[in-house]
Motif scaffolding. Structure first.
Motif, PDB file in Angstrom:
ATOM      1  N   LEU A   1       0.809  -1.208   0.000  1.00  0.00           N
ATOM      2  CA  LEU A   1       0.000   0.000   0.000  1.00  0.00           C
ATOM      3  C   LEU A   1       0.846   1.263   0.000  1.00  0.00           C
ATOM      4  O   LEU A   1       0.386   2.339   0.349  1.00  0.00           O
ATOM      5  CB  LEU A   1      -0.963  -0.014   1.201  1.00  0.00           C
ATOM      6  N   ASN A   2       2.065   1.148  -0.417  1.00  0.00           N
ATOM      7  CA  ASN A   2       2.975   2.268  -0.536  1.00  0.00           C
ATOM      8  C   ASN A   2       2.551   3.103  -1.748  1.00  0.00           C
ATOM      9  O   ASN A   2       2.226   2.566  -2.802  1.00  0.00           O
ATOM     10  CB  ASN A   2       4.398   1.717  -0.715  1.00  0.00           C
ATOM     11  N   THR A   3       2.590   4.403  -1.616  1.00  0.00           N
ATOM     12  CA  THR A   3       2.168   5.294  -2.691  1.00  0.00           C
ATOM     13  C   THR A   3       2.914   5.045  -3.997  1.00  0.00           C
ATOM     14  O   THR A   3       2.344   5.105  -5.080  1.00  0.00           O
ATOM     15  CB  THR A   3       2.387   6.766  -2.270  1.00  0.00           C
ATOM     16  N   HIS A   4       4.198   4.750  -3.905  1.00  0.00           N
ATOM     17  CA  HIS A   4       5.011   4.591  -5.110  1.00  0.00           C
ATOM     18  C   HIS A   4       5.340   3.141  -5.425  1.00  0.00           C
ATOM     19  O   HIS A   4       6.254   2.875  -6.192  1.00  0.00           O
ATOM     20  CB  HIS A   4       6.307   5.405  -4.957  1.00  0.00           C
TER      21      HIS A   4
END
Length: 108
Positions: free
Chosen positions: A14-17
Motif C-alpha cells: 500500500l505504498n504510494t510509489h
C-alpha cells in the motif's frame, strides 16, 4: 497473503510509489549502473533440475535470451519475489565450466 502480518502487507503493497518490477526491468535499470545479473541468491533457483517442473525444462532450454529465460523461469516456478545478485564487471565462465548449470544463470 492471509497469513502475513498486516503491517508487512501495508508497508509492502500500500505504498504510494509501489510498483512491481519484473526481472527484465530490474536488469535493464541496473545495467545503466554497469551491474550485470550474476545469479539468484536462492541457490536451488540456479538449477532447473531443483526448481522447475520437468515438463517445462525443455521450453527453458530453447530460450537463447537470458533475460527472457529468467522471466519465463519466474512463471515456470510461480515465483513472485526474486532475490538476485548483480555485480559490476561480471566475468562469465566458459560454457564447459557451466555445463551442469541448466538454469542459464552462469551465462547471459
Amino acid at each position: 497473503m492471509a497469513g502475513q502480518d498486516r503491517r508487512y502487507l501495508t508497508h509492502e503493497y500500500l505504498n504510494t510509489h509501489w510498483e512491481p518490477l519484473g526481472h527484465a526491468q530490474v536488469a535493464q535499470d541496473l545495467a545503466r549502473a554497469k551491474l550485470g545479473y550474476a545469479c539468484s541468491a536462492n541457490i536451488p533457483h540456479n538449477f532447473d533440475e531443483l526448481s522447475v517442473r520437468p515438463d517445462l525444462r525443455p521450453l527453458l532450454a530453447e530460450i537463447a535470451d537470458p533475460t527472457l529465460a529468467e522471466t519465463v523461469r519466474d512463471f515456470a516456478m510461480n515465483q513472485v519475489f526474486r532475490r538476485d545478485i548483480f555485480v559490476r564487471g561480471l566475468d562469465r565462465l566458459p560454457a564447459a565450466e557451466t555445463a551442469g548449470n541448466s538454469a542459464g544463470s552462469a551465462s547471459p
